[in-house]
Structures are given as structure tokens and as C-alpha cells.
Design an enzyme around this catalytic site. Structure first.
Site, PDB file in Angstrom:
ATOM      1  CG  ASP A 134     103.299  11.336  43.430  1.00 49.06           C
ATOM      2  OD1 ASP A 134     103.485  11.815  42.299  1.00 49.06           O
ATOM      3  OD2 ASP A 134     102.221  11.436  44.036  1.00 49.06           O
TER       4      ASP A 134
ATOM      5  CB  SER B  38      96.023  12.994  41.767  1.00 50.53           C
ATOM      6  OG  SER B  38      96.883  13.482  40.778  1.00 50.53           O
TER       7      SER B  38
ATOM      8  CG  HIS C 152     100.494  10.095  41.264  1.00 47.67           C
ATOM      9  ND1 HIS C 152     100.371  11.180  42.096  1.00 47.67           N
ATOM     10  CD2 HIS C 152      99.447  10.173  40.400  1.00 47.67           C
ATOM     11  CE1 HIS C 152      99.304  11.877  41.753  1.00 47.67           C
ATOM     12  NE2 HIS C 152      98.722  11.274  40.731  1.00 47.67           N
TER      13      HIS C 152
END
Length: 323
Positions: free
Chosen positions: A262, A170, A292
């Protein structure tokens, strides 16, 4: 003539059963989102989520807290190795996620033990400074400093490092690319052999279909992403913020994964496409039906363990082609 398929059904995304169970549970809990409770409470909530939802750490020969010099003082780090000692070789620099606002060594402890055990490489996890207390470019500055320190084979680690493998998820996936680019432009003592971003932010995610489709109801929300962006307070035109605004040529071998549900999925896809166009060696994995953040939810989403293993194994294969 067969009936035409139901158009509504065909547009519904595939969601794994364990992912649906977690999403339903989180919806029923109705917890206030990070942007409402603020940074400190959101950090505590992420730690609690990891304690409940993440797999147990692997046992390793070496797990020790260390510190490396940074631009604003020492940077806390944690060093992992499955072996007490080893021959000269590569090491992994791990950069955690959390929107540049959340995340720490504890949240990512179990995952780092997984990387160290499965790759059989030493791993350095970096507790870089977080926003909003330390806005951009504190995070990339710290990550670059840690990378250069690791590349120097510091005595504190007792390892001779011959190359770097940089990975993170991320925001840490973004920092993986940004740090790799910094070491491309001004090399460290040893080269970056492989970069391995996990569902990274590579450019403006809000422009993509995946953002519009998954920004509500799939764990990471558009409102939380907007709060992260505001807190990070980065220069919107800087490639140290969004690396696809700059030059993505001459990257090392790349292993990149995205999650099918995501909002960041298409940003990762776009970075992978850039690597293909540049002729960079890339292994691209997209894991369907999963959200995610699943790399640190392996107990809550058991099906994600196989995906984590597939990703780490792909990283290992890429390293093996260079050593």
C-alpha cells in the site's frame, strides 16, 4: 562460497498469488481511473467492484437504516446488531473509506456485518458527506456528530452505550483518528475505549518509500490519491486533515493495520510509532503481500479474509481488556 543472491530479485516485493491475479485482471480490463471519469462515475465503479469482489454479508438480527442529526442536516447511517436486544455495553462507530470522495453504506455493508457478528457488538455505519460537493471539514464534522450521537444512547437504537470503538479504513482510518482526537479534547457522553484505524492516512503519504514503491500498479495510485487530496480541499496544516500534524498523546488503546503493498503503508507505520513513543497501548498488524482496499475485496482476494478476522479479533481483545 555461495553465489550472492540476485539483487534484483531481493528488491521485488512479495505479492500473494490471489492479489497478483486481481492486479493482472484489473490491468487487462484497462478501465479509466477515478480521476479521469469524475466523482459520480468513480462512486458507481466502487459500488460495482464491491458487488463483484466483496464477500457476502453475514445474517444479523438487526439491520436498519437510521439518521442522526448533523451540522448540515440529518446524516444517513445504518445500524447493525447480531442480537435483537442486549445488555448495556460498547458500540462500534464505522467510518468508510474512499478518499473522502467515494464510498457509502452499500459498499461497506458486508464488512459492517462482519464486524457486528465477529465482535458481538452493535455497529453504526456513517454515510458522511463527500467531497468535492462537500469539501473539508464536512467529513470530520459529520463523523464527530455521529460519534457524539451514538455516545448519547439515542432512543432510535434501543441500546445503552457505555463506550465507543471507532474504526474505519483509508480515509475512514484518518477520520477514525481525527474523531477520536476530537472526543479526547472534548469528551462525549461515554469514552472512546479503542480506536482501530485500517490502513489510515495519518500524515503526508507522499514523503515515504511506500508511496514511491507502490504508487503505480498496486490498485491505489499516486494520481488517484492526488485527485482525492484536491477534491477534499483540506487545510494542509490542519491536524483535522493530517492528525500527526497535531498532538497524538492521550490516545485510547489503538489497534492499527497496514497492507504491505500500500502506498499509505508507511504513513500508518509512522502513526503506530507515535503511539509507541507516547506509551499508548497499541496492537499493530502489517499484512504482507496485499493491497490497499482489501477489506472490501474478500471474494476477489480470499486470503484477505483471515487478515480481516485477525484485525477484528485484535479489536475485540482490546475492547475486552476495557470491559
Amino acid at each position: 562460497m555461495a553465489d550472492a543472491p540476485n539483487s534484483q530479485a531481493s528488491t521485488e516485493p512479495f505479492v500473494r498469488a490471489d492479489v497478483r491475479g486481481l492486479l493482472d485482471m484489473l490491468k487487462a480490463m484497462n478501465r479509466p481511473p477515478a480521476e479521469e471519469v469524475g466523482a459520480q462515475a468513480a462512486r458507481e465503479a466502487m459500488r460495482a467492484m464491491a458487488q463483484i469482489g466483496e464477500a457476502a454479508p453475514r445474517e444479523l438480527a438487526v439491520i436498519k437504516d437510521v439518521a442522526c442529526p448533523g451540522p448540515a442536516g440529518d446524516i444517513p447511517c445504518r445500524f447493525y446488531d447480531a442480537r435483537e436486544s442486549r445488555e448495556a455495553g460498547p458500540a462500534v462507530l464505522f467510518l468508510h473509506g474512499g478518499g473522502f470522495v467515494l464510498g457509502d453504506l452499500e459498499v461497506y455493508h458486508a464488512l459492517c456485518t462482519e464486524f457486528a457478528a465477529r465482535l458481538d457488538l452493535p455497529v453504526l455505519s456513517v454515510d458522511y458527506r463527500l467531497a468535492p460537493e462537500n469539501p473539508f471539514p464536512a467529513a470530520p464534522d459529520d463523523c464527530e456528530a455521529a460519534a457524539r450521537w451514538l455516545a448519547s444512547s439515542p432512543a432510535e437504537l434501543g441500546r445503552e452505550i457505555t463506550g465507543l470503538v471507532i474504526s474505519g479504513d483509508s480515509a475512514g482510518g484518518n477520520l477514525t483518528i481525527v474523531t477520536t482526537n476530537a472526543l479526547r479534547d472534548e469528551p462525549a457522553d461515554v469514552p472512546v475505549l479503542v480506536q482501530a484505524p485500517i490502513y489510515p492516512v495519518a500524515d503526508e503519504a507522499g514523503q515515504y518509500d511506500s508511496y514511491r514503491q507502490f504508487k503505480d500498479g498496486y490498485f491505489l495510485t499516486g494520481d488517484t490519491m492526488a485527485w482525492f487530496t484536491k477534491s477534499y480541499a483540506a487545510d494542509p496544516q490542519s491536524p483535522r486533515n493530517l492528525p500527526l500534524l497535531g498532538d497524538c498523546s492521550n490516545a485510547p488503546a489503538t489497534v492499527l493495520c497496514t497492507a504491505g503493498l500500500d502506498p499509505l503503508r508507511d504513513s500508518g507505520r509512522n502513526y503506530a510509532a507515535c503511539m509507541v513513543k507516547q506509551g499508548t497501548e497499541i496492537t499493530y498488524l502489517e499484512f504482507p503481500g496485499i493491497i490497499h482496499g482489501f477489506f472490501t475485496m474478500r471474494k476477489a482476494i480470499p486470503s484477505g479474509q483471515a487478515d480481516v478476522e485477525a484485525f477484528i479479533d485484535a479489536v475485540g481483545a482490546a475492547v475486552g481488556r476495557r470491559t
